[in-house]
Design a protein around this motif. Structure first.
Motif, PDB file in Angstrom:
ATOM      1  N   SER A  57      82.028  68.690  12.846  1.00  0.00           N
ATOM      2  CA  SER A  57      81.320  67.952  11.984  1.00  0.00           C
ATOM      3  C   SER A  57      79.571  68.788  11.216  1.00  0.00           C
ATOM      4  N   ARG A 108      82.368  63.282  20.501  1.00  0.00           N
ATOM      5  CA  ARG A 108      83.764  63.415  19.661  1.00  0.00           C
ATOM      6  C   ARG A 108      84.713  63.969  20.044  1.00  0.00           C
ATOM      7  N   GLN A 133      83.484  59.429  17.116  1.00  0.00           N
ATOM      8  CA  GLN A 133      84.367  59.654  16.714  1.00  0.00           C
ATOM      9  C   GLN A 133      85.622  60.337  17.362  1.00  0.00           C
ATOM     10  N   CYS A 285      83.602  58.118   3.888  1.00  0.00           N
ATOM     11  CA  CYS A 285      82.491  58.603   5.171  1.00  0.00           C
ATOM     12  C   CYS A 285      82.726  59.708   4.706  1.00  0.00           C
ATOM     13  N   ARG A 313      73.771  56.987   7.767  1.00  0.00           N
ATOM     14  CA  ARG A 313      73.993  57.251   9.297  1.00  0.00           C
ATOM     15  C   ARG A 313      72.826  57.360  10.256  1.00  0.00           C
TER      16      ARG A 313
HETATM   17  N1   CP Z   1      81.937  61.216   8.194  1.00  0.00           N
HETATM   18  C1   CP Z   1      81.871  62.035   9.168  1.00  0.00           C
HETATM   19  O1   CP Z   1      81.825  61.779  11.007  1.00  0.00           O
HETATM   20  O2   CP Z   1      81.309  62.906   9.071  1.00  0.00           O
HETATM   21  P1   CP Z   1      81.401  64.353   9.995  1.00  0.00           P
HETATM   22  O3   CP Z   1      82.982  64.725  10.249  1.00  0.00           O
HETATM   23  O4   CP Z   1      80.806  65.740   9.509  1.00  0.00           O
HETATM   24  O5   CP Z   1      80.718  64.059  10.875  1.00  0.00           O
END
Ligand code: CP
Length: 332
Positions: A57, A108, A133, A285, A313
């Motif tokens: 990420s 995540r 996520q 995003c 964010r």
């Molecule tokens: N948009 C987003 O979640 O970016 P990353 O994967 O860099 O966290």
């Protein structure tokens, strides 16, 4: 405004009411203003946030990590390999222990069943769990997106045409979670949502059900088309990104990539932005595949709000932590 959010998890948008989301945005605005003025915001002094990443990420990690620092706390960056999760320690044992030491945990995990893993953590957690996520949802991104749209359109969202379109980004199979979060959330705030993708790239049944139900409940529209030109015509918000044909090929990466590459030409370029409303905004995003998902001309052009969106964010995630972390021990 809702003030009783201490200890509340964020696993998916639907678990937060519109009033709770508006509270989050009110706190976001206060934090953003203080950030601009370089004023102190040590509202979570000495609190610890665990950040457990099964995948890489840029934005999410740094928004949480910078955010908790700016709130006076500290982040522990964790991966399965850095913990005993890789040796099979269960979600229950992991979170029972971490709950005794810190004040919030973000996870995540976009693998198939990543959401189930988060639900297992949340069931036993004494501290708020944040979905950074998963395979189904990306709520901290969709909240930042909604906040950005509210900023750009001065809170006038009723009847705005919001388009989430698939793009032909064939390097690897991206999760469906971003598109799914957007179609489920945006109708709740009055936007008419158009989802566009080629055949075989359908979303999961649950987000589609929520999109339809939320549109009916809040008096907005939800439609699905298979033509990108038709989708962006008259759009106020053009949001376009790739995802894999997970509902067709499961986690068969090679078959998924082949299907993506059989659908070329799904790209946001100037010709398509000219079909949208003159005051439209372009969103993604990120990371975006430059000149594959979107031309550099659009990414760096006058409609693009990409970097404002990415900055938001930080502010929305700070608001999330400020509202939910803190003295959760008192609630145990
Ligand atoms: N948009 C987003 O979640 O970016 P990353 O994967 O860099 O966290």
């Amino acid at each position: 405004m809702q003030t009783l959010l201490k200890g509340k998890h964020l696993l998916r948008e639907q678990d937060w009411t519109n009033e709770e989301i508006e509270t989050l945005f009110a706190v976001t605005t206060e934090l953003k203003m203080r950030y601009a003025l370089d004023l102190p915001t040590e509202w979570l002094k000495n609190k610890s946030l665990f950040m457990l990443f099964f995948e890489e990420s840029t934005r999410t990690r740094n928004a949480f990590e910078c955010g908790i620092t700016q709130l006076g706390g500290h982040a522990n960056y964790l991966t399965p390999k850095m913990t005993q999760i890789d040796h099979g320690e269960t979600p229950k044992d992991t979170i029972e222990v971490l709950s005794r030491m810190g004040h919030g945990i973000g996870v995540r995990n976009t693998f198939v069943n990543g959401h189930k893993w988060m639900e297992a953590i949340a069931e036993f957690s004494k501290i708020p769990v944040f979905n950074m996520q998963c395979d189904i949802w990306h709520p901290t991104q969709s909240f930042a997106d909604l906040y950005t749209i509210k900023e750009k359109f001065h809170n006038e969202l009723k009847g705005r045409k919001f388009v989430i379109s698939w793009t032909s980004a064939g390097k690897y199979m991206r999760p469906l979670s971003m598109a799914q979060s957007l179609v489920a959330l945006m109708p709740r705030f009055g936007m008419d949502v158009t989802l566009a993708h080629p055949k075989g790239f359908e979303l999961m049944p649950e987000p589609m059900r929520l999109a339809r139900e939320n549109a009916a409940r809040y008096g907005s529209k939800f439609e699905v088309v298979d033509d990108m030109d038709e989708a962006v015509r008259g759009a106020d918000i053009v949001y376009a990104k790739g995802w894999g044909p997970v509902m067709t090929v499961g986690d068969d990466e090679a078959a998924g990539v082949e299907m993506i590459n059989q659908n070329p030409g799904w790209i946001v370029d100037k010709r398509r932005m000219d079909l949208a409303s003159p005051d439209s905004i372009y969103m993604h995003c990120m990371p975006a595949d430059r000149d594959i998902e979107v031309t550099s001309e659009v990414m760096d052009g006058p409609h693009s709000v990409l970097y404002d969106e990415a900055e938001n964010r930080l502010h929305t995630i700070k608001a999330l932590m400020a509202l939910t972390m803190g003295n959760t021990m008192a609630q145990r």
